[in-house]
Design an enzyme around this catalytic site. Sequence first.
Site, PDB file in Angstrom:
ATOM      1  N   ARG A 179    -116.587 -15.457  23.092  1.00  0.00           N
ATOM      2  CA  ARG A 179    -115.777 -14.303  23.320  1.00  0.00           C
ATOM      3  C   ARG A 179    -116.212 -13.300  24.321  1.00  0.00           C
ATOM      4  O   ARG A 179    -117.456 -13.049  24.607  1.00  0.00           O
ATOM      5  CB  ARG A 179    -116.101 -13.579  21.927  1.00  0.00           C
ATOM      6  CG  ARG A 179    -115.163 -11.952  21.838  1.00  0.00           C
ATOM      7  CD  ARG A 179    -114.130 -11.999  21.195  1.00  0.00           C
ATOM      8  NE  ARG A 179    -113.200 -10.789  21.407  1.00  0.00           N
ATOM      9  CZ  ARG A 179    -112.928 -10.094  20.253  1.00  0.00           C
ATOM     10  NH1 ARG A 179    -113.250 -10.553  18.905  1.00  0.00           N
ATOM     11  NH2 ARG A 179    -112.320  -8.978  20.257  1.00  0.00           N
ATOM     12  N   ARG A 216    -108.717 -14.197  22.776  1.00  0.00           N
ATOM     13  CA  ARG A 216    -110.131 -14.375  22.406  1.00  0.00           C
ATOM     14  C   ARG A 216    -110.244 -15.819  21.964  1.00  0.00           C
ATOM     15  O   ARG A 216    -109.636 -16.376  21.385  1.00  0.00           O
ATOM     16  CB  ARG A 216    -110.626 -13.239  21.328  1.00  0.00           C
ATOM     17  CG  ARG A 216    -109.836 -13.365  20.188  1.00  0.00           C
ATOM     18  CD  ARG A 216    -109.787 -11.927  19.621  1.00  0.00           C
ATOM     19  NE  ARG A 216    -108.867 -11.079  20.183  1.00  0.00           N
ATOM     20  CZ  ARG A 216    -108.333 -10.178  19.632  1.00  0.00           C
ATOM     21  NH1 ARG A 216    -108.504  -9.678  18.349  1.00  0.00           N
ATOM     22  NH2 ARG A 216    -107.465  -9.518  19.929  1.00  0.00           N
ATOM     23  N   ASP A 246    -112.846 -14.381  16.958  1.00  0.00           N
ATOM     24  CA  ASP A 246    -112.628 -13.152  16.447  1.00  0.00           C
ATOM     25  C   ASP A 246    -113.195 -12.950  14.858  1.00  0.00           C
ATOM     26  O   ASP A 246    -112.445 -13.969  14.155  1.00  0.00           O
ATOM     27  CB  ASP A 246    -111.063 -12.470  16.632  1.00  0.00           C
ATOM     28  CG  ASP A 246    -111.090 -10.997  15.940  1.00  0.00           C
ATOM     29  OD1 ASP A 246    -112.146 -10.359  16.256  1.00  0.00           O
ATOM     30  OD2 ASP A 246    -110.086 -10.602  15.510  1.00  0.00           O
ATOM     31  N   ASP A 262    -113.778 -10.674  11.569  1.00  0.00           N
ATOM     32  CA  ASP A 262    -114.011  -9.506  11.149  1.00  0.00           C
ATOM     33  C   ASP A 262    -114.340  -9.451   9.480  1.00  0.00           C
ATOM     34  O   ASP A 262    -113.760 -10.526   9.034  1.00  0.00           O
ATOM     35  CB  ASP A 262    -112.491  -8.756  10.854  1.00  0.00           C
ATOM     36  CG  ASP A 262    -111.934  -8.650  12.272  1.00  0.00           C
ATOM     37  OD1 ASP A 262    -112.554  -8.254  13.230  1.00  0.00           O
ATOM     38  OD2 ASP A 262    -110.478  -8.661  12.659  1.00  0.00           O
TER      39      ASP A 262
END
Length: 155
Positions: A106, A115, A118, A120
């Site tokens: 990344r 990207r 990712d 989260d």
Amino acid sequence: MKSEKVKIIKATFFPAPIKNSNKKNRALIGVGCNLGNCIRRFKKLYLFLSSHPKIDVLQTSIIYKNPPFGYINQPWFYNTIMVIATDFSPDELLHFLLYVEKKFGRKRSFKNAPRTLDLDIILYNNIKVNKKNLIIPHPYFKNRDSVLVPLALKD
């Protein structure tokens, strides 16, 4: 350019059956990618996380291919979710996930840029965190099909 379509994809480890763990914390992780071979990267991510002593991958969802939002002039995204058990605190988990993103290539060139990976933190136990660098529950997850569709289809 051919028109793309929203797709539901099944692949090795996606979805993965429910597992148990004796680790004390539970977290829901949103996973996204739109550069390179995302499905292969998700498989490698699953194996990498599964081999880490402070993480057990308890469950994964299908992979959901969907259009980008925010910056829309980029490839479509592949998204999935992972339910993990961990001995990391929320802050430790955030730092670990940022390390994993970097390990998987990344680069942060601008907000909502394409990207390779990712990660989260969507939920962590039943707690709320509101810090400059970490908000739990994730503030936008209820508005994102990239989280809601895999979450609805994880079982």
